[in-house]
Design an enzyme around this catalytic site. Structure first.
Site, PDB file in Angstrom:
ATOM      1  N   MET A 181      -5.031  -5.203  -6.649  1.00  0.00           N
ATOM      2  CA  MET A 181      -4.197  -4.961  -7.829  1.00  0.00           C
ATOM      3  C   MET A 181      -4.410  -6.093  -8.834  1.00  0.00           C
ATOM      4  SD  MET A 181      -0.847  -2.957  -6.574  1.00  0.00           S
ATOM      5  CE  MET A 181       0.120  -4.325  -5.985  1.00  0.00           C
ATOM      6  N   GLY A 182      -5.498  -6.849  -8.660  1.00  0.00           N
ATOM      7  CA  GLY A 182      -5.845  -7.871  -9.631  1.00  0.00           C
ATOM      8  C   GLY A 182      -5.070  -9.168  -9.460  1.00  0.00           C
TER       9      GLY A 182
ATOM     10  N   LEU B  67      -6.520 -12.071  -9.135  1.00  0.00           N
ATOM     11  CA  LEU B  67      -7.222 -12.466  -7.905  1.00  0.00           C
ATOM     12  C   LEU B  67      -6.943 -13.920  -7.521  1.00  0.00           C
ATOM     13  CD1 LEU B  67     -10.663 -10.787  -8.742  1.00  0.00           C
ATOM     14  CD2 LEU B  67      -8.712  -9.809  -7.493  1.00  0.00           C
TER      15      LEU B  67
ATOM     16  N   HIS C 183      -8.117 -12.850  -2.029  1.00  0.00           N
ATOM     17  CA  HIS C 183      -9.000 -11.759  -2.452  1.00  0.00           C
ATOM     18  C   HIS C 183     -10.463 -12.209  -2.369  1.00  0.00           C
ATOM     19  CE1 HIS C 183      -5.380 -10.652  -5.022  1.00  0.00           C
ATOM     20  NE2 HIS C 183      -5.583  -9.552  -4.342  1.00  0.00           N
TER      21      HIS C 183
ATOM     22  N   GLU D 237      -5.128  -8.942   6.459  1.00  0.00           N
ATOM     23  CA  GLU D 237      -4.133  -8.778   7.531  1.00  0.00           C
ATOM     24  C   GLU D 237      -2.746  -9.275   7.113  1.00  0.00           C
ATOM     25  OE1 GLU D 237      -5.913 -10.672  10.916  1.00  0.00           O
ATOM     26  OE2 GLU D 237      -7.229  -8.953  11.301  1.00  0.00           O
TER      27      GLU D 237
ATOM     28  N   GLN E 116       0.137  -2.244   6.147  1.00  0.00           N
ATOM     29  CA  GLN E 116      -0.754  -1.477   5.271  1.00  0.00           C
ATOM     30  C   GLN E 116      -2.089  -1.224   5.971  1.00  0.00           C
ATOM     31  OE1 GLN E 116      -1.335  -2.036   0.850  1.00  0.00           O
ATOM     32  NE2 GLN E 116      -3.056  -3.282   1.513  1.00  0.00           N
TER      33      GLN E 116
ATOM     34  N   MET F  12      -1.463 -16.741   0.936  1.00  0.00           N
ATOM     35  CA  MET F  12      -1.795 -16.526  -0.472  1.00  0.00           C
ATOM     36  C   MET F  12      -1.353 -15.150  -0.928  1.00  0.00           C
ATOM     37  SD  MET F  12      -5.231 -18.433  -1.335  1.00  0.00           S
ATOM     38  CE  MET F  12      -5.428 -20.159  -0.915  1.00  0.00           C
TER      39      MET F  12
ATOM     40  N   ARG G  91       1.896 -12.893  -5.976  1.00  0.00           N
ATOM     41  CA  ARG G  91       3.306 -13.130  -6.313  1.00  0.00           C
ATOM     42  C   ARG G  91       3.690 -14.605  -6.204  1.00  0.00           C
ATOM     43  NH1 ARG G  91       4.149  -7.792  -3.647  1.00  0.00           N
ATOM     44  NH2 ARG G  91       4.894  -6.392  -5.268  1.00  0.00           N
TER      45      ARG G  91
END
Ligand code: PAF
Length: 274
Positions: A21-22, A24, A28, A139, A144, A175, A178
């Protein structure tokens, strides 16, 4: 996007994919490095998916910086950063969603109604458009990852799903995009998640195998920090996510805690044999 993938597949190249969702961060980037190692061509998607946010959640304030993301992706060697727009992906009349019966009814799914329906739907759409051979997920969002694995199996997607270990800041905070919303004091408070997981791990090592006792200690510890509000702390089976009472095999300890208005998640596998 699909033509590009078809073209490279026809040339015998394998395509690996990291949906994001960007905004980064190192987490990521580490998924992308793993993805690059696994496939010949690498695609990421950047799309803040509205259908996985509930009413009152942070869709409108989700952090975004596309220029920075493109630069980071380029530096890692991403071949395509796919950025669908909302109107193309969810046009007027869109009415089909993917759901599951069991796995979403645990952990984050209990307080984020419809969240995993939105995640499964967007991931299935991205899989159909990007058409990858391999997809890498972190993880940190353990539930999810379990749900995507189930969906891929149940709906016969011919895609290998790879789980990648949680990437942490030097002090242990998992990390997350948010984290950028935390004030300096909240950033320090946020460490209570990983600290409580480590405390549980060391209590288990000292033969405290009762899950309720470990969860109780974690609740007490986290509540002793300012601005914290626990959504859940669970000890469960890593495959089914069903609660575990007595720890006699590796289990998942997972938690979601609001620090101020920012919801943080973290988890750890607790292994009685380690
Ligand atoms: O984990 C995320 O960032 C999102 O849930 C995902 C998989 C990109 C779907 O929007």
């Amino acid at each position: 996007m699909t033509s590009w993938s078809d073209c490279h597949r026809r040339d015998g190249q394998s395509i690996s994919f990291v949906p994001t969702m960007g905004f980064l961060h190192e987490g990521h980037l580490s998924l992308m490095k793993e993805s690059k190692r696994l496939g010949n061509k690498m695609v990421i998607s950047i799309f803040v998916n509205p259908t996985q946010f509930g009413v009152g959640e942070d869709f409108d304030s989700y952090p975004s910086d596309l220029d920075r993301d493109f630069k980071l992706a380029e530096d890692i060697g991403v071949d395509v950063a796919f950025t669908p727009n909302k109107a193309d992906f969810y046009p007027q009349g869109f009415d089909t969603f993917i759901d599951q019966e069991k796995l979403p009814n645990h952990l984050c799914g209990l307080s984020r109604s419809g969240h995993f329906q939105g995640v499964m739907t967007i991931v299935a759409k991205l899989f159909n458009v990007v058409n990858p051979d391999i997809a890498v997920f972190g993880e940190k969002d353990f539930q999810q990852l379990a749900i995507i694995r189930r969906m891929v199996k149940d709906l016969n997607f011919n895609i290998r799903i790879i789980g990648h270990p949680i990437v942490r800041e030097a002090d242990g905070l998992a990390m997350s995009s948010r984290n950028s919303k935390l004030t300096p004091d909240q950033r320090i408070t946020g460490l209570c998640l990983i600290t409580s997981l480590k405390k549980a791990q060391s209590s288990l090592k000292n033969n405290e195998t009762n899950a309720a006792a470990l969860m109780h200690n974690a609740v007490e510890f986290i509540c002793s920090h300012p601005e914290t509000e626990i959504d859940y702390i669970r000890i469960c089976d890593p495959d089914t996510l069903d609660d575990v009472a007595e720890i006699d095999r590796p289990v998942l300890m997972a938690m979601a805690v609001k620090v101020g208005t920012t919801r943080l998640i973290d988890n750890m596998i607790l292994n009685p044999d380690e």
